[in-house]
Scaffold this motif. Sequence first.
Motif, short mmCIF file in Angstrom:
data_model
loop_
_atom_site.label_atom_id
_atom_site.label_comp_id
_atom_site.label_asym_id
_atom_site.label_seq_id
_atom_site.Cartn_x
_atom_site.Cartn_y
_atom_site.Cartn_z
N ASP A 226 5.32 -8.13 -11.85
CA ASP A 226 4.40 -7.29 -11.06
C ASP A 226 3.36 -8.11 -10.30
N TYR A 227 3.55 -9.43 -10.24
CA TYR A 227 2.52 -10.32 -9.69
C TYR A 227 2.27 -10.05 -8.20
N GLN A 228 3.34 -10.00 -7.39
CA GLN A 228 3.18 -9.71 -5.97
C GLN A 228 2.78 -8.25 -5.77
N ALA A 229 3.38 -7.35 -6.54
CA ALA A 229 3.14 -5.92 -6.37
C ALA A 229 1.68 -5.56 -6.67
N ASN A 230 1.05 -6.25 -7.63
CA ASN A 230 -0.37 -6.00 -7.89
C ASN A 230 -1.21 -6.34 -6.68
N ARG A 231 -0.91 -7.46 -6.06
CA ARG A 231 -1.67 -7.86 -4.86
C ARG A 231 -1.43 -6.89 -3.71
N LEU A 232 -0.17 -6.48 -3.57
CA LEU A 232 0.22 -5.64 -2.43
C LEU A 232 -0.01 -4.15 -2.68
N LYS A 233 -0.38 -3.79 -3.91
CA LYS A 233 -0.58 -2.38 -4.28
C LYS A 233 0.70 -1.57 -4.02
N MET A 234 1.82 -2.11 -4.52
CA MET A 234 3.12 -1.45 -4.41
C MET A 234 3.39 -0.73 -5.73
N ARG A 235 3.51 0.59 -5.66
CA ARG A 235 3.65 1.37 -6.88
C ARG A 235 4.78 2.38 -6.75
N TYR A 236 5.14 2.98 -7.88
CA TYR A 236 6.12 4.06 -7.89
C TYR A 236 5.59 5.20 -8.75
N ARG A 237 6.06 6.40 -8.48
CA ARG A 237 5.56 7.59 -9.19
C ARG A 237 6.18 7.69 -10.59
N THR A 238 5.34 8.09 -11.55
CA THR A 238 5.82 8.41 -12.90
C THR A 238 5.10 9.71 -13.32
N PRO A 239 5.60 10.40 -14.34
CA PRO A 239 4.92 11.62 -14.81
C PRO A 239 3.49 11.33 -15.29
N GLU A 240 3.23 10.10 -15.73
CA GLU A 240 1.90 9.75 -16.24
C GLU A 240 0.98 9.22 -15.15
N GLY A 241 1.49 9.08 -13.94
CA GLY A 241 0.70 8.50 -12.84
C GLY A 241 1.49 7.40 -12.15
N ASN A 242 0.84 6.67 -11.26
CA ASN A 242 1.53 5.63 -10.51
C ASN A 242 1.54 4.31 -11.28
N SER A 243 2.69 3.63 -11.28
CA SER A 243 2.84 2.33 -11.95
C SER A 243 3.31 1.29 -10.95
N THR A 244 3.14 0.03 -11.30
CA THR A 244 3.47 -1.08 -10.40
C THR A 244 4.94 -1.45 -10.53
N VAL A 245 5.60 -1.66 -9.39
CA VAL A 245 6.99 -2.10 -9.39
C VAL A 245 7.08 -3.60 -9.71
N HIS A 246 8.28 -4.08 -9.91
CA HIS A 246 8.54 -5.51 -10.02
C HIS A 246 9.28 -5.97 -8.77
N THR A 247 9.04 -7.21 -8.35
CA THR A 247 9.70 -7.77 -7.17
C THR A 247 10.47 -9.02 -7.55
N ASP B 136 0.82 -1.23 0.00
CA ASP B 136 0.00 0.00 0.00
C ASP B 136 0.85 1.27 0.00
N GLU B 137 2.04 1.20 -0.57
CA GLU B 137 2.91 2.38 -0.60
C GLU B 137 3.21 2.81 -2.04
N ILE B 138 3.42 4.10 -2.20
CA ILE B 138 3.90 4.66 -3.47
C ILE B 138 5.36 5.03 -3.25
N ILE B 139 6.27 4.38 -3.97
CA ILE B 139 7.71 4.51 -3.76
C ILE B 139 8.26 5.57 -4.70
N GLU B 140 9.11 6.42 -4.17
CA GLU B 140 9.78 7.40 -5.02
C GLU B 140 10.74 6.68 -5.97
N PRO B 141 10.68 6.96 -7.27
CA PRO B 141 11.54 6.24 -8.23
C PRO B 141 13.02 6.39 -7.96
#
Length: 427
Positions: free
Chosen positions: A359-380, A243-248
């Motif tokens: 992005d399989y775990q990150a989709n479940r966990l709602k782990m994202r990072y900021r982009t100019p177009e909006g938030n995207s999902t990280v890879h684990t 549930d966090e948005i990570i700074e790139p």
Amino acid sequence: MLDISDFRDNANVIKADHDKRGLPHDNINEVIRLDEEWRKAVYEQSLARKERNDTAKLISEAKKLGNNDEMKKLLSNVKSLGKKIDELDKFANELKESRDLIRMSIPNVLHDDVPKGDDEEGNTLHSEHGNKPSFSFEPRTHNELLEMNNWAELPRAAKITGSRFYFLKGDLARLEMALQSYSVDFMTRKNFTLMHPPTMMNRKAYEGVTDLADFETVMYGVEPDGYYMIATSEHPLTAMFMDEIIEPSLLPIKLVGVSPCFRREVGAHGQSDKGIWRVHQFTKIEQIIISLPEKSWEHHEDMLENCIDLWNSLNIHYRVVNICTGDMGTVASKKYDLEAWLPGPNEFKEIVSCSNCTDYQANRLKMRYRTPEGNSTVHTLNSTAVATSRALVAIMEQNQLEDGRIKIPEVLQPYMNGQKILQPAPF
């Protein structure tokens, strides 16, 4: 789990992946059907809300005009619309819950390089490392070496806990600690941050990192609190960013976790799985990387190289295999295993698993990072560095002397005060 947009826009990709795995399309089709019904219910709900808002404006106008009959009629309509909205809301939530429950069971899409195979026999050789040791005597199994040197107490551990628990004693216990310290030093020199995670997790966090329906049978639950003992530090270290948005600018995040791990290890196992090879509690040093999507495959190869460098430094003979479709679990998109040769049973056995979960775990966990177009999902990504009990087995069997003592790998000797040979315990 796979993003819902994959089912809407790339269902053929998921179906082709199921074909490669030999799985039916039933669950994919059901997710698509439930998603279409959910979207329809949400749309109908939005229309009902709009109608209710428009009717509320008409009520205000009727009140100004003193038209009580019209006002009563409109109020009745608003009441009916409110009931309809509540029913649609409940229906939409039920559809979404059913959709996502099935979606969580659908495995990750495999990388193109994953070989096709029915089981572990379909795994392919990636590389082989180290010199296979030769002996002028019949090599012993690690079970025999443990007994000869009094390095482990299995019956006494079983007496106070149960089977597949153990006490480590004397020099072997010291070697286990040396492995931990050396592995951590090795990984921190590669710019991984050392972490000691909690050894328990709640259900919500655990459902984010693995398929609990499949994994729950090998885990220990803690009641009445509803916690689970961790099976690997991969799980809490990945879920810590839930549930966090990570700074790139922070990516990639590289962690090395040290923790006890707890697994029920149910089912029948062979003779070589006895002793301290397959146990309910063990210590593991784990690599974790949280990555930008476009960098994750590069990091996967880097993690494998870390494992190769580490195990080469221990002077162990092992091979790397590329895991096939039939031996792949739900979460990883691609996985390598390292398998050490054990001269006692004369077979290769797994010592490391190295996975890119995309992005399989990150989709479940709602782990994202900021982009100019909006938030995207990280890879684990995750990989064993060293599971110490299995490393001890490989070291004992490959470095054994005729009298049953063990040569200590050169890189571990400084962590053993310069000692070169493991000596028997006094009792």
